[in-house]
Scaffold this active site. Structure first.
Site, PDB file in Angstrom:
ATOM      1  N   ASP A 148       0.842  -1.204   0.000  1.00  0.00           N
ATOM      2  CA  ASP A 148       0.000   0.000   0.000  1.00  0.00           C
ATOM      3  C   ASP A 148       0.877   1.254   0.000  1.00  0.00           C
ATOM      4  OD1 ASP A 148      -2.328   1.470   0.023  1.00  0.00           O
ATOM      5  OD2 ASP A 148      -3.143   0.598   1.855  1.00  0.00           O
ATOM      6  N   HIS A 207      -6.257   4.740   6.865  1.00  0.00           N
ATOM      7  CA  HIS A 207      -5.315   5.722   6.316  1.00  0.00           C
ATOM      8  C   HIS A 207      -5.405   6.952   7.226  1.00  0.00           C
ATOM      9  CE1 HIS A 207      -4.048   3.850   2.423  1.00  0.00           C
ATOM     10  NE2 HIS A 207      -5.042   3.044   2.771  1.00  0.00           N
ATOM     11  N   CYS A 260      -3.803   5.239  -2.179  1.00  0.00           N
ATOM     12  CA  CYS A 260      -4.312   4.364  -3.236  1.00  0.00           C
ATOM     13  C   CYS A 260      -4.310   5.160  -4.520  1.00  0.00           C
ATOM     14  CB  CYS A 260      -5.727   3.883  -2.910  1.00  0.00           C
ATOM     15  SG  CYS A 260      -6.471   2.934  -4.259  1.00  0.00           S
TER      16      CYS A 260
HETATM   17  P1  HMG Z   1      -9.088  -4.406 -16.814  1.00  0.00           P
HETATM   18  O1  HMG Z   1      -8.313  -3.425 -17.667  1.00  0.00           O
HETATM   19  O2  HMG Z   1     -10.558  -4.195 -16.671  1.00  0.00           O
HETATM   20  O3  HMG Z   1      -8.925  -5.939 -17.203  1.00  0.00           O
HETATM   21  O4  HMG Z   1      -8.395  -4.420 -15.384  1.00  0.00           O
HETATM   22  P2  HMG Z   1      -8.238  -6.720 -18.363  1.00  0.00           P
HETATM   23  O5  HMG Z   1      -8.531  -8.145 -18.059  1.00  0.00           O
HETATM   24  O6  HMG Z   1      -8.670  -6.135 -19.680  1.00  0.00           O
HETATM   25  O7  HMG Z   1      -6.666  -6.477 -18.165  1.00  0.00           O
HETATM   26  C1  HMG Z   1      -5.963  -5.382 -18.689  1.00  0.00           C
HETATM   27  C2  HMG Z   1      -4.550  -5.828 -18.985  1.00  0.00           C
HETATM   28  O8  HMG Z   1      -3.900  -6.222 -17.781  1.00  0.00           O
HETATM   29  C3  HMG Z   1      -4.472  -7.044 -19.903  1.00  0.00           C
HETATM   30  O9  HMG Z   1      -3.251  -6.942 -20.613  1.00  0.00           O
HETATM   31  C4  HMG Z   1      -4.372  -8.204 -18.944  1.00  0.00           C
HETATM   32  O10 HMG Z   1      -3.736  -9.323 -19.489  1.00  0.00           O
HETATM   33  C5  HMG Z   1      -3.537  -7.607 -17.833  1.00  0.00           C
HETATM   34  P3  HMG Z   1      -3.258  -6.674 -22.215  1.00  0.00           P
HETATM   35  O11 HMG Z   1      -4.095  -7.767 -22.790  1.00  0.00           O
HETATM   36  O12 HMG Z   1      -3.893  -5.319 -22.382  1.00  0.00           O
HETATM   37  O13 HMG Z   1      -1.823  -6.723 -22.570  1.00  0.00           O
HETATM   38  N1  HMG Z   1      -3.830  -8.195 -16.542  1.00  0.00           N
HETATM   39  C6  HMG Z   1      -2.907  -8.631 -15.696  1.00  0.00           C
HETATM   40  N2  HMG Z   1      -1.569  -8.686 -15.770  1.00  0.00           N
HETATM   41  C7  HMG Z   1      -0.919  -9.203 -14.711  1.00  0.00           C
HETATM   42  N3  HMG Z   1      -1.538  -9.622 -13.583  1.00  0.00           N
HETATM   43  C8  HMG Z   1      -2.868  -9.589 -13.490  1.00  0.00           C
HETATM   44  C9  HMG Z   1      -3.606  -9.074 -14.561  1.00  0.00           C
HETATM   45  N4  HMG Z   1      -4.930  -8.882 -14.762  1.00  0.00           N
HETATM   46  C10 HMG Z   1      -5.048  -8.359 -15.986  1.00  0.00           C
HETATM   47  N5  HMG Z   1      -3.470  -9.992 -12.368  1.00  0.00           N
HETATM   48  C11 HMG Z   1      -7.926  -5.332 -13.199  1.00  0.00           C
HETATM   49  C12 HMG Z   1      -8.970  -5.143 -14.280  1.00  0.00           C
HETATM   50  C13 HMG Z   1      -8.654  -5.853 -11.973  1.00  0.00           C
HETATM   51  C14 HMG Z   1      -6.894  -6.351 -13.692  1.00  0.00           C
HETATM   52  C15 HMG Z   1      -7.251  -3.963 -12.933  1.00  0.00           C
HETATM   53  O14 HMG Z   1      -8.259  -3.026 -12.698  1.00  0.00           O
HETATM   54  C16 HMG Z   1      -6.313  -3.982 -11.754  1.00  0.00           C
HETATM   55  O15 HMG Z   1      -5.272  -4.646 -11.784  1.00  0.00           O
HETATM   56  N6  HMG Z   1      -6.642  -3.202 -10.713  1.00  0.00           N
HETATM   57  C17 HMG Z   1      -5.841  -3.113  -9.492  1.00  0.00           C
HETATM   58  C18 HMG Z   1      -5.845  -1.700  -8.974  1.00  0.00           C
HETATM   59  C19 HMG Z   1      -5.029  -1.636  -7.722  1.00  0.00           C
HETATM   60  O16 HMG Z   1      -4.088  -2.399  -7.536  1.00  0.00           O
HETATM   61  N7  HMG Z   1      -5.382  -0.685  -6.847  1.00  0.00           N
HETATM   62  C20 HMG Z   1      -4.663  -0.474  -5.626  1.00  0.00           C
HETATM   63  C21 HMG Z   1      -4.840  -1.586  -4.644  1.00  0.00           C
HETATM   64  S1  HMG Z   1      -6.380  -1.526  -3.782  1.00  0.00           S
HETATM   65  C22 HMG Z   1      -6.071  -0.460  -2.445  1.00  0.00           C
HETATM   66  O17 HMG Z   1      -5.045   0.186  -2.391  1.00  0.00           O
HETATM   67  C23 HMG Z   1      -7.090  -0.397  -1.344  1.00  0.00           C
HETATM   68  C24 HMG Z   1      -6.635  -1.165  -0.079  1.00  0.00           C
HETATM   69  O18 HMG Z   1      -5.390  -0.676   0.402  1.00  0.00           O
HETATM   70  C25 HMG Z   1      -7.704  -1.011   1.008  1.00  0.00           C
HETATM   71  C26 HMG Z   1      -8.122   0.451   1.202  1.00  0.00           C
HETATM   72  O19 HMG Z   1      -7.293   1.248   1.650  1.00  0.00           O
HETATM   73  O20 HMG Z   1      -9.268   0.739   0.874  1.00  0.00           O
HETATM   74  C27 HMG Z   1      -6.463  -2.670  -0.374  1.00  0.00           C
HETATM   75 MG    MG Z   2      -5.161   1.032   1.691  1.00  0.00          MG
END
Ligand code: HMG
Ligand code: MG
Length: 302
Positions: A15, A208, A239
């Site tokens: 994070d 946070h 985030c």
């Molecule tokens: P998308 O664009 O809707 O999905 O993303 P997609 O399936 O079309 O994937 C896009 C591209 O990413 C594709 O590549 C996939 O192959 C690749 P391309 O075909 O264009 O070359 N891909 C991946 N590559 C590696 N590993 C994977 C993966 N998945 C797809 N796992 C998706 C949907 C969910 C993948 C995207 O939105 C995503 O990765 N989101 C994550 C965002 C994130 O990490 N946010 C921060 C963390 S959450 C947070 O901080 C909150 C927390 O701390 C709690 C709080 O404080 O509230 C936990």
């Molecule tokens: Mg967080």
């Protein structure tokens, strides 16, 4: 009801670093994780197997896992958004993962490009496969205290999604204040609603510290018996898909508080401070943690 022991989940390498502009080398991430576990942190969220297009800072998750020195007594975790992420995590030898859903639709779409319903349906597949393979699965519930896009969130809604998340088979729901808006008046209201649906042993809190209320929120939650809190070394964090979100509750500040209350964590504040100072030097900016600032100014009294 105040617990005698608290489990601190260190989320700084994930994070914290996911939101830093400075690019930290893989070797430095590995060194950071090793220092954190040497400080006695029982759980470290090492990285995220998310799309590198969405969060480039976490693209080296597999390399970080391959490089860390794994201690027997430490749990090493990572975020997993989908089956592709689970495959990557399993190839990297990860034994515990976390899925992450939201309490509000707009944040869900901005963060993972899916509605809440669609994300929970997809996470069911992730959980089924992970649990069948013997992994532990945690569930985050974002925007539980407020949403950067939709504003206030009703505690009943938070409780509802928390219960659905628990139904996926996760061992714990990390009720998360994504944008650091929670305050000690609100924490009991959200906990009352969530605890009507889930046992306290299944609840963690993830604050946070945007408005400086994170430690006060912990104080408000302890009498409920909550005994797992997330925090990030030095107070790194945010985030990338939550505008205005500042760092996590600083682990340094949390351990100072818990030590003072006589609540056991198993964490060496001195070694933790050194780990925070290490990543602070690599990032090249002052850390938000007040404890870290006191140490840096040598005003700690120690
Ligand atoms: P998308 O664009 O809707 O999905 O993303 P997609 O399936 O079309 O994937 C896009 C591209 O990413 C594709 O590549 C996939 O192959 C690749 P391309 O075909 O264009 O070359 N891909 C991946 N590559 C590696 N590993 C994977 C993966 N998945 C797809 N796992 C998706 C949907 C969910 C993948 C995207 O939105 C995503 O990765 N989101 C994550 C965002 C994130 O990490 N946010 C921060 C963390 S959450 C947070 O901080 C909150 C927390 O701390 C709690 C709080 O404080 O509230 C936990
Ligand atoms: Mg967080």
């Amino acid at each position: 009801m105040t617990p005698a022991h608290v489990t601190v989940v260190e989320v700084g390498p994930r994070d914290g670093l996911q939101n830093e502009h400075a690019s930290i080398t893989t070797l430095d991430k590995i060194e950071f994780v090793n220092r954190l576990t040497d400080a006695g942190l029982p759980v470290v969220e090492v990285s995220a197997f998310v799309s590198p297009k969405w969060v480039p800072q976490m693209a080296d998750a597999a390399e970080v896992f391959a490089g860390i020195r794994r201690r027997e007594d430490t749990r090493y975790t990572a975020l997993v958004p989908n089956l592709a992420g689970l495959d990557r995590a399993m190839r990297a030898g990860v034994a515990e993962i976390a899925v992450f859903a939201a309490s509000t639709e707009t944040f869900s779409r901005k963060n993972i490009n899916q509605s809440i319903d669609d994300s929970l349906a997809a996470y069911q597949d992730v959980c089924d496969r992970a649990l069948a393979a013997g992994l532990r699965v945690r569930g985050y519930l974002s925007t539980a205290f407020g949403c950067p896009f939709e504003g206030a969130v009703a505690p009943a809604r938070v409780a509802e999604v928390a219960a659905r998340l628990a139904d996926l088979g996760v061992f714990e729901v990390a009720v998360s204040d994504t944008i650091g808006i929670a305050h000690p008046g609100q924490v009991p209201r959200v906990l009352d609603a969530v605890l009507a649906r889930l046992p306290v042993a299944k609840i963690a809190l993830h604050f946070h510290d945007t408005r400086g209320t994170a430690l006060a929120n912990v104080m408000a939650a302890l009498p409920f018996g909550v005994s797992t809190f997330d925090a990030s070394a030095g107070g790194l964090g945010g985030c990338p898909y939550a505008p205005g979100a500042a760092g996590n509750l600083a682990t340094d500040d949390l351990i100072y508080l818990l030590d003072g209350l006589g609540i056991e964590t198993g964490v060496s504040l001195k070694k933790l401070s050194e780990a925070s100072a290490f990543i602070g030097r690599r990032l090249g900016h002052r850390l938000p943690s007040r404890y870290a600032q006191a140490v840096a100014s040598d005003f700690s009294g120690s």
